[in-house]
Enzyme design. Structure first.
Site, PDB file in Angstrom:
ATOM      1  NE  ARG A  39      34.300  -3.361 -26.000  1.00  0.00           N
ATOM      2  CZ  ARG A  39      32.784  -3.791 -25.838  1.00  0.00           C
ATOM      3  NH1 ARG A  39      32.059  -3.551 -27.506  1.00  0.00           N
ATOM      4  NH2 ARG A  39      32.276  -4.723 -25.466  1.00  0.00           N
ATOM      5  CG  ASP A 150      26.144 -10.714 -35.167  1.00  0.00           C
ATOM      6  OD1 ASP A 150      25.042 -11.309 -34.102  1.00  0.00           O
ATOM      7  OD2 ASP A 150      26.805  -9.929 -35.172  1.00  0.00           O
TER       8      ASP A 150
END
Length: 280
Positions: A39, A150
């Protein structure tokens, strides 16, 4: 030397794992090392580093960390979400939660407050908006506002824009698709957008569940915190659930993911009313 720097050393991995857990509460066991390296390659390329090792070495410079932390969080957080995910929750809202909340004796108005506390790209918040608006259209007398929060700025941009690939709305009932989505004029793009009427009823902002306090009202009717707590250890779960519940009105509901049904043990005053639904 450069070749070795393309991978994380044990020391670098431990340092990075500690940083991630400290910032967002997500544990990074050794089994996730390859996933984490994979990632990070996007950021390595963006910053023109030779590899993830060089990226991590530079990351702990304070000036770099201040600039890079938001990007790091964006790449390591999991943002799996769907419209009408765990549909029994939305049926519960329609048939039980909303009618019960509107009957609370201390309610001063019919304005409902809903909080999607790990909203990802907004699908949970917009699903809730569709279900509630459908109830209003059917004659139920109430208003509602939905807050989505978030930690990832990338997903919040998507949520705010409310533009999605057509294939992701497959779980949405056909009448809702017709009523609540606009189709792109460019047929080749295969995109849809949530209608302005629902977008006006939702608001998205960045927030970290690991923070010591949340900038949210303390009389929220329904809080969604689904499929997030599983990434935290027990102590962090307890702290987060306790914090969330401090923002629920008495009689309000907390909805968690199907793999998180035991979190009520973290807060005895929560009463379990369904396997993944709790009431304060």
């Amino acid at each position: 030397m450069v070749q070795a720097n393309r991978q994380l050393s044990d020391r670098q991995f431990r340092s990075l794992a500690e940083l991630i857990e400290g910032q967002v509460g997500i544990k990074m066991p050794t089994a996730k090392r390859l996933m984490l390296e994979g990632r990070l390659h996007k950021r390595v390329r963006a910053l023109n580093y030779s590899g993830v090792g060089e990226y991590v070495d530079n990351l702990f410079d304070k000036a770099v960390l201040d600039e890079e932390l938001t990007h790091l969080i964006d790449v390591v957080t999991t943002n799996k979400t769907d419209f009408f995910r765990e549909p029994q929750h939305f049926e519960f809202l329609r048939t039980v939660a909303v009618p019960e909340l509107l009957k609370l004796p201390d309610r001063k108005s019919n304005d409902l407050k809903i909080w999607s506390s790990a909203c990802s790209t907004g699908m949970e918040a917009y699903t809730t908006a569709m279900v509630l608006d459908d109830m209003v259209q059917a004659g139920r007398r109430f208003q509602f506002r939905i807050l989505g929060t978030d930690i990832s700025t990338a997903v919040l941009r998507v949520a705010t824009a409310a533009i999605y690939n057509r294939e992701v709305i497959a779980p949405v009932p056909a009448p809702f698709i017709e009523r609540y989505f606009l189709t792109s004029r460019d047929r080749a793009r295969q995109e849809v957008r949530v209608v302005p009427e629902l977008r006006r009823l939702t608001n998205f902002t960045r927030m970290n569940l690991m923070d010591s306090s949340y900038p949210v009202d303390r009389d929220v009717d329904i809080i969604f915190c689904r499929n997030v707590l599983i990434y935290f250890d027990r102590d962090t779960q307890r702290k987060v659930v306790e914090q969330l519940c401090s923002h629920l009105r008495p009689g309000g509901y907390l909805l968690v993911g199907h793999s998180e049904s035991m979190i009520h043990s973290a807060l005895p005053k929560l009463r379990q009313v369904q396997p993944t639904v709790f009431r304060l």
